[in-house]
Design an enzyme around this catalytic site. Structure first.
Site, PDB file in Angstrom:
ATOM      1  N   CYS A  53      14.140  -7.329 -52.488  1.00  0.00           N
ATOM      2  CA  CYS A  53      14.601  -5.981 -52.348  1.00  0.00           C
ATOM      3  C   CYS A  53      15.099  -5.596 -51.008  1.00  0.00           C
ATOM      4  O   CYS A  53      16.204  -5.489 -50.557  1.00  0.00           O
ATOM      5  CB  CYS A  53      14.111  -4.950 -53.201  1.00  0.00           C
ATOM      6  SG  CYS A  53      13.769  -5.257 -54.781  1.00  0.00           S
ATOM      7  N   HIS A 103      15.652   1.126 -50.744  1.00  0.00           N
ATOM      8  CA  HIS A 103      14.625   0.789 -50.300  1.00  0.00           C
ATOM      9  C   HIS A 103      14.460   0.851 -48.657  1.00  0.00           C
ATOM     10  O   HIS A 103      13.867  -0.009 -48.204  1.00  0.00           O
ATOM     11  CB  HIS A 103      14.339  -0.631 -50.772  1.00  0.00           C
ATOM     12  CG  HIS A 103      12.667  -0.890 -50.832  1.00  0.00           C
ATOM     13  ND1 HIS A 103      12.426  -1.761 -51.564  1.00  0.00           N
ATOM     14  CD2 HIS A 103      11.673  -0.330 -50.134  1.00  0.00           C
ATOM     15  CE1 HIS A 103      11.108  -1.787 -51.620  1.00  0.00           C
ATOM     16  NE2 HIS A 103      10.792  -0.971 -50.770  1.00  0.00           N
TER      17      HIS A 103
END
Length: 502
Positions: A53, A103
């Site tokens: 991610c 993120h």
């Protein structure tokens, strides 16, 4: 000429090879995406540049490879001085907003976005740093197989709470944009967390599929026959010596298919909002993702490897008045989006700033574009850098610790035959090795990764003592400016809040 608006929609962990966008036999139902694709430029060989991610997203927004910006793992600090497409577009006069996941780790949680409409679903601190000093120790926060073993329908989850907010706030942003009657263009990034595990989804989407319509993985490789990195991943996700029941594999895949349909329903909501706000004609729509999901193929789950299910992502650009619908077969990556978005916005790249991505404009216009993807991985399951070169029909996976992998994806799309030891391919293999050695100083990258891990583990440990000062983004709402308030003229409020205005 008025600059176009840009709506960039992202899904999380959406594996391109099994989508109806790329597989006509796919059972996954995504009618809104398919309608969008009918008038779009669709990239059939788009890849992330790191199959995890945070590293993938940092590379996507910056157009630079992970080793250049320290994007080593899911707890890597993303430096505030790394230019992103949001910085570029702000300089071009765009309003830049992010609704959803990116993120970002570290104290800068904006990275060029003027607004973040939601918090992130994942932590912004260094708590998930990888530890190459103890490669055999399985960290407690790593993935495990509970997502598969608990797969099935649900009423509510943490993931659903997040994505419902993401889409609602994005729609409100679009409504506010047209009600403000401003001429300033926007770049709105809408980043959802589905179909990322856990593999569970409401009955509305679970029931779109029947159990008998869900195919089991097409290939299984015994753990003893796996390549070393795959073996390490099986231990990281706590799958080693723990075979999964076939029904739970099918349940997980069914929930994943349902989650893809859930993403599609949200795409439909956003498209409907664009149309209702009269924004469709002057809004470029980009759809992509951060990486895929192995979904049991080869006996693997989640991501973290360079196999197609983990590394290939959906990518399309919808601007039918500007680019004719077509399919692009060349290899491209999400790292190419920054220069592409800048050019679509009518801007130019700054020559004295670092950039690894290459514009997709030639592909969009039907001209000859590049046919290469460079990837880097230094996170979970690795013990040293694991690099990838994708050129033409070929994929080469390079490590100084593990055996080399070489696949011809035209003839072997499921990557069953490693040609690195084939006598007739030694010349090609040598060429790829030379490319890799010229591109990467592997010992230097290894040492930089290790040093970063050590610093971040130390800081993360220290910050658990004393008062918590969170880096997580806190979206602030001024309730005094919402709805009906005595300092706001009621008639004027109602006039401005209505769309279209009378």
């Amino acid at each position: 000429m008025k600059r176009p608006n840009i709506l960039f929609i992202m899904a999380d962990q959406m594996a391109a090879p099994i989508l109806p966008l790329h597989d006509a036999a796919s059972p996954i139902q995504m009618p809104n995406l398919m309608r969008l694709a009918a008038d779009a430029v669709v990239f059939d060989a788009a890849y992330c540049n790191s199959p995890l991610c945070a590293p993938s997203r940092f590379t996507l927004v910056s157009g630079q490879l992970p080793s250049k910006i320290g994007a080593y793992d899911n707890a890597a600090d993303f430096p505030a001085d790394v230019p992103t497409y949001a910085h570029y577009l702000r300089r071009l006069g765009y309003r830049t907003a992010l609704s959803g996941k990116m993120h970002f780790c570290g104290p800068d949680q904006l990275h060029g976005y003027e607004e973040r409409l939601t918090s992130d679903i994942y932590p912004a601190d260094y708590g998930w740093a990888v530890n190459w000093d103890e490669p055999d120790v399985r960290a407690s926060w790593y993935h495990n197989m509970s997502s598969v073993l608990q797969a099935g329908p649900c009423v509510r989850t943490n993931q659903l709470d997040f994505d419902e907010e993401v889409v609602f706030k994005a729609q409100q942003y679009l409504y506010d944009h047209v009600r403000s009657a401003g001429e300033q263009p926007f770049c709105l990034t809408v980043s959802m967390t589905h179909p990322h595990d856990p593999y569970t989804i409401p009955a509305e989407f679970w029931d779109l599929y029947r159990d008998e319509d869900i195919p089991l993985p097409s290939q299984h490789i015994d753990q003893a026959e796996q390549d070393p990195h795959s073996q390490r991943l099986m231990k990281v996700i706590d799958l080693w010596d723990k075979p999964l029941p076939a029904q739970k594999i099918k349940d997980a895949r069914r929930a994943y298919f349902g989650a893809c349909s859930y993403i599609d329903s949200n795409i439909g909501k956003l498209l409907k909002t664009l149309e209702a706000c009269n924004l469709s004609d002057n809004t470029i729509i980009v759809f992509s993702g951060d990486h895929g999901d192995m979904l049991g193929e080869r006996g693997l789950w989640y991501k973290m490897h360079w196999f197609e299910m983990a590394a290939r992502v959906p990518l399309l650009v919808h601007a039918p008045k500007q680019f004719a619908a077509r399919r692009v077969s060349q290899n491209v990556s999400t790292m190419d989006l920054l220069p592409t978005l800048v050019e679509l916005a009518g801007g130019t790249l700054q020559d004295d700033l670092p950039l690894d991505g290459r514009s997709l404009l030639a592909h969009l216009e039907g001209r000859q574009g590049h046919d290469e993807v460079i990837g880097e991985y230094m996170a979970e399951g690795s013990i040293s850098p694991l690099m990838m070169i994708r050129q033409g029909d070929w994929k080469f996976i390079y490590s100084q610790q593990d055996p080399l992998l070489l696949f011809n994806l035209r003839h072997d799309p499921q990557e069953r035959e490693n040609l690195a030891e084939s006598a007739e391919h030694q010349g090609l293999l040598a060429d790829f090795i030379n490319q890799a050695q010229a591109r990467w100083d592997m010992p230097a990258i290894h040492q930089a990764t290790l040093a970063s891990q050590r610093r971040r583990r130390f800081v993360a440990s220290a910050l658990t003592h004393g008062a918590l000062n969170s880096w997580d983004h806190q979206p602030m709402v001024d309730a005094s400016q919402q709805y009906m308030r005595n300092h706001i003229d009621l008639d004027d409020l109602e006039r401005r809040a209505r769309f279209p205005q009378l």
